[in-house]
Design a protein around this motif. Sequence first.
Motif, PDB file in Angstrom:
ATOM      1  N   GLY A 280       0.830  -1.196   0.000  1.00  0.00           N
ATOM      2  CA  GLY A 280       0.000   0.000   0.000  1.00  0.00           C
ATOM      3  C   GLY A 280       0.866   1.248   0.000  1.00  0.00           C
ATOM      4  N   LEU A 281       0.215   2.394  -0.134  1.00  0.00           N
ATOM      5  CA  LEU A 281       0.940   3.657  -0.198  1.00  0.00           C
ATOM      6  C   LEU A 281       0.908   4.377   1.142  1.00  0.00           C
ATOM      7  N   GLY A 282       1.967   5.136   1.406  1.00  0.00           N
ATOM      8  CA  GLY A 282       2.028   5.907   2.637  1.00  0.00           C
ATOM      9  C   GLY A 282       2.668   7.256   2.402  1.00  0.00           C
ATOM     10  N   GLY A 283       2.872   7.991   3.490  1.00  0.00           N
ATOM     11  CA  GLY A 283       3.444   9.326   3.396  1.00  0.00           C
ATOM     12  C   GLY A 283       2.368  10.372   3.176  1.00  0.00           C
ATOM     13  N   HIS A 284       2.806  11.629   3.102  1.00  0.00           N
ATOM     14  CA  HIS A 284       1.844  12.722   3.008  1.00  0.00           C
ATOM     15  C   HIS A 284       1.564  13.139   1.561  1.00  0.00           C
ATOM     16  N   ILE A 313      -7.561   1.006  -5.786  1.00  0.00           N
ATOM     17  CA  ILE A 313      -6.669  -0.158  -5.876  1.00  0.00           C
ATOM     18  C   ILE A 313      -5.577  -0.066  -4.814  1.00  0.00           C
ATOM     19  N   ASN A 314      -4.928   1.092  -4.722  1.00  0.00           N
ATOM     20  CA  ASN A 314      -3.839   1.244  -3.752  1.00  0.00           C
ATOM     21  C   ASN A 314      -4.340   1.137  -2.316  1.00  0.00           C
ATOM     22  N   ASN A 315      -5.516   1.689  -2.060  1.00  0.00           N
ATOM     23  CA  ASN A 315      -6.076   1.626  -0.705  1.00  0.00           C
ATOM     24  C   ASN A 315      -6.493   0.214  -0.306  1.00  0.00           C
ATOM     25  N   SER A 316      -6.699  -0.640  -1.311  1.00  0.00           N
ATOM     26  CA  SER A 316      -7.124  -2.014  -1.014  1.00  0.00           C
ATOM     27  C   SER A 316      -5.949  -2.949  -0.726  1.00  0.00           C
ATOM     28  N   MET A 317      -4.725  -2.486  -0.964  1.00  0.00           N
ATOM     29  CA  MET A 317      -3.580  -3.383  -0.836  1.00  0.00           C
ATOM     30  C   MET A 317      -3.334  -3.892   0.585  1.00  0.00           C
ATOM     31  N   PRO A 318      -3.486  -3.067   1.633  1.00  0.00           N
ATOM     32  CA  PRO A 318      -3.313  -3.629   2.986  1.00  0.00           C
ATOM     33  C   PRO A 318      -4.264  -4.794   3.249  1.00  0.00           C
ATOM     34  N   GLU A 319      -5.516  -4.663   2.800  1.00  0.00           N
ATOM     35  CA  GLU A 319      -6.485  -5.749   2.968  1.00  0.00           C
ATOM     36  C   GLU A 319      -6.048  -6.976   2.174  1.00  0.00           C
ATOM     37  N   PHE A 320      -5.534  -6.762   0.962  1.00  0.00           N
ATOM     38  CA  PHE A 320      -5.051  -7.879   0.144  1.00  0.00           C
ATOM     39  C   PHE A 320      -3.902  -8.595   0.847  1.00  0.00           C
ATOM     40  N   GLY A 338      -5.361 -15.843  16.584  1.00  0.00           N
ATOM     41  CA  GLY A 338      -4.444 -16.452  17.541  1.00  0.00           C
ATOM     42  C   GLY A 338      -3.041 -16.684  17.018  1.00  0.00           C
ATOM     43  N   SER A 339      -2.826 -16.514  15.717  1.00  0.00           N
ATOM     44  CA  SER A 339      -1.481 -16.704  15.159  1.00  0.00           C
ATOM     45  C   SER A 339      -0.572 -15.534  15.500  1.00  0.00           C
ATOM     46  N   ARG A 340       0.722 -15.821  15.602  1.00  0.00           N
ATOM     47  CA  ARG A 340       1.717 -14.792  15.899  1.00  0.00           C
ATOM     48  C   ARG A 340       2.309 -14.281  14.584  1.00  0.00           C
ATOM     49  N   VAL A 341       2.081 -13.005  14.312  1.00  0.00           N
ATOM     50  CA  VAL A 341       2.534 -12.383  13.061  1.00  0.00           C
ATOM     51  C   VAL A 341       3.617 -11.364  13.396  1.00  0.00           C
ATOM     52  N   LEU A 342       4.778 -11.517  12.800  1.00  0.00           N
ATOM     53  CA  LEU A 342       5.870 -10.559  12.985  1.00  0.00           C
ATOM     54  C   LEU A 342       6.002  -9.720  11.722  1.00  0.00           C
ATOM     55  N   LEU A 343       5.797  -8.417  11.851  1.00  0.00           N
ATOM     56  CA  LEU A 343       5.905  -7.493  10.726  1.00  0.00           C
ATOM     57  C   LEU A 343       7.287  -6.849  10.737  1.00  0.00           C
ATOM     58  N   LEU A 344       8.009  -6.982   9.648  1.00  0.00           N
ATOM     59  CA  LEU A 344       9.322  -6.353   9.535  1.00  0.00           C
ATOM     60  C   LEU A 344       9.169  -5.026   8.805  1.00  0.00           C
ATOM     61  N   GLY A 345       9.046  -3.949   9.577  1.00  0.00           N
ATOM     62  CA  GLY A 345       8.901  -2.610   9.015  1.00  0.00           C
ATOM     63  C   GLY A 345       7.580  -1.979   9.369  1.00  0.00           C
ATOM     64  N   VAL A 360       1.179  -0.121   6.723  1.00  0.00           N
ATOM     65  CA  VAL A 360       1.400  -1.130   7.757  1.00  0.00           C
ATOM     66  C   VAL A 360       0.436  -0.922   8.930  1.00  0.00           C
ATOM     67  N   LEU A 361       0.091   0.333   9.191  1.00  0.00           N
ATOM     68  CA  LEU A 361      -0.871   0.616  10.261  1.00  0.00           C
ATOM     69  C   LEU A 361      -2.239   0.023   9.926  1.00  0.00           C
ATOM     70  N   LYS A 362      -2.614   0.074   8.649  1.00  0.00           N
ATOM     71  CA  LYS A 362      -3.884  -0.521   8.229  1.00  0.00           C
ATOM     72  C   LYS A 362      -3.810  -2.045   8.315  1.00  0.00           C
ATOM     73  N   ILE A 363      -2.650  -2.592   8.004  1.00  0.00           N
ATOM     74  CA  ILE A 363      -2.457  -4.040   8.130  1.00  0.00           C
ATOM     75  C   ILE A 363      -2.601  -4.449   9.590  1.00  0.00           C
ATOM     76  N   ILE A 364      -2.027  -3.657  10.493  1.00  0.00           N
ATOM     77  CA  ILE A 364      -2.131  -3.946  11.924  1.00  0.00           C
ATOM     78  C   ILE A 364      -3.592  -3.928  12.364  1.00  0.00           C
TER      79      ILE A 364
END
Length: 447
Positions: A280-284, A313-320, A338-345, A360-364
Motif C-alpha cells: 500500500g501507499l504511505g506518506g503525506h 486499488i492502492n487503498n485495497s492493498m493492505p487488505e489484500f 491467535g497466530s503470531r505475526v511478525l511485521l518487519l517494518g 502497515v498501520l492498516k495491516i495492523i
Amino acid sequence: MSVTAAKMSFSPLEEQLMNKLQSRRAVIGVVGLGYVGLPLAVEKAKAGFRVIGFDVQAGKVDMVNQGINYIGDVVDDDLRQMVKAKRIKATAEYSFLAGVDAVAICVPTPLDIYQQPDTSYVEMSTREIAKHLHPGMLVVLESTTYPGTTEQLVKPILESSGLRCGIDFFLAYSPERIDPGNKQFKTKNTPKVVGGVTPVCTRVASTMYRAVLDGEVHEVESPAVAEMEKIFENTFRNINIALANEMAILCNRMGINVWDVIDAAKTKPYGFMAFYPGPGLGGHCIPIDPFYLTWKAREYNYHTRLIELAGEINNSMPEFVVERIAFILNEEKKAINGSRVLLLGLAYKRDIDDIRESPVLKIIDDLLRRGADFAYHDPFVARCQHGGAAYESQPLTKQTLEAADIVVITTDHSDTDYELVRHHAAVLFDTRNAMKGRAVAGKYYRL
C-alpha cells in the motif's frame, strides 16, 4: 534588452529585494519546521542567509535552537553548525515576520474526514503573515495544494493588508519536492518549479531559489501551473503504482512472479518506466495529493475516474496483504485468529522513520480485527502510538523469528538483517521483494 535596460525596468522595491537576495543580505523566514521546512531552512542558512524558522510546536523550536536535528534528510552537523554560526534560529512567535524580507509557507495540507483538502493551516499562517506584511516582502507557498490556492486563498488574505500583489509585495507558489530517504536527490540539488502571480513575482522568487539551490529553477506562467504540476507528479506515481499493484494481484492468481515480469519489462530502453507493487501507499504526498485534484475537478463538473480508481486499488492493498497472510497460514493448517505475526517494518518506505499514512498501520488494524497476535520490528521506529495503544519495536533475533507463525516483510529497510531472516523464518511473506537473490530456508511467499 541589455542588462542595464533590464535593471532600469525594475521597480525600486523589486530592485532592493533582488539586491538583498543576490548578496545574501536578505533575512528569510520559514513557517513550518517539518519534513519540508527544516531542510529548506538549513539550505538557506548554508547558502549564507540569516534564517528564522517558525513552528507552533515548542518542542521543535527548542530542538532547532539547541542544534538538535529531528528530520532524516537534514545532516545533523549542518544544523548544528548553522545554529552555532547564528545563521538559523527558531521561534513560536509570528512577530518575527516583521523583520524578514521573504517567507516560505511549509505547513501541512491534510485531508479532512470527507477526503477534502484542509487548508486551515495555510489560511492561518497567511493571516498571521498579513498582519506583518510590509512593502517589498516576498511570500512563497510551498505546501502541496489544489490549483488556485495561491491566487484565490492566499492572495486576497495578503491584500487585505492594503498592499497590492506584484506592486507592493511579491507572491509565488513553488511546490516542495522532498523525497524522504532519497540518497541522490535532496532539497539542494532537486530542480525547483516557480510560478508567480505576476512576472515580477516569478522573477523575485526565482532569484531567491537560485541563490540557495544547485538544481535548475524552472519558471512557469502562473501559480496554478505550478500547483497543478505538483499534483500531476504524484498522481502519475499513484496511477502507475496502482497498475503495478493490480498486476501483482492478477499474477498471484495466475501463479506468475510479478517481480520477474517487471524486471523483464524494464529491459526495454524506451516506453516503459518501472513501478513496483507493495503493501500500500504511505506518506503525506502520493496517497493524498490526488484527492486535491478530484475535489477541485467537481467544481468544473468533471469526474476523475482513472485517478479515483487508482486510489481504490492502492487503498485495497493492505487488505489484500492480510488476505494473503490468512491464506498462507491456512496452508500451514493455522487460523489467523491467535497466530503470531511478525511485521518487519512500520515506516511507509525504506530507510526512514516516517509512519504517516503507512499501510502497515492498516495491516495492523486488520490483523487485530481478525484476532491475530502481532509484533513489529523496525530499526527506524523504536515506538509508536496507534489506535489508542502504544507499541515498541521488538529486537530481531533468532528467537523472535522462530516464535512467529509467519514473518511478513512490510518495509524493506537496508539495515534489516535479512541473513538472519532467511535462516530462521519458518514461513516468510515478502511484500517488497527484499529477499531477491537470497535462498530462504523456510517456506517463502512473494506478494
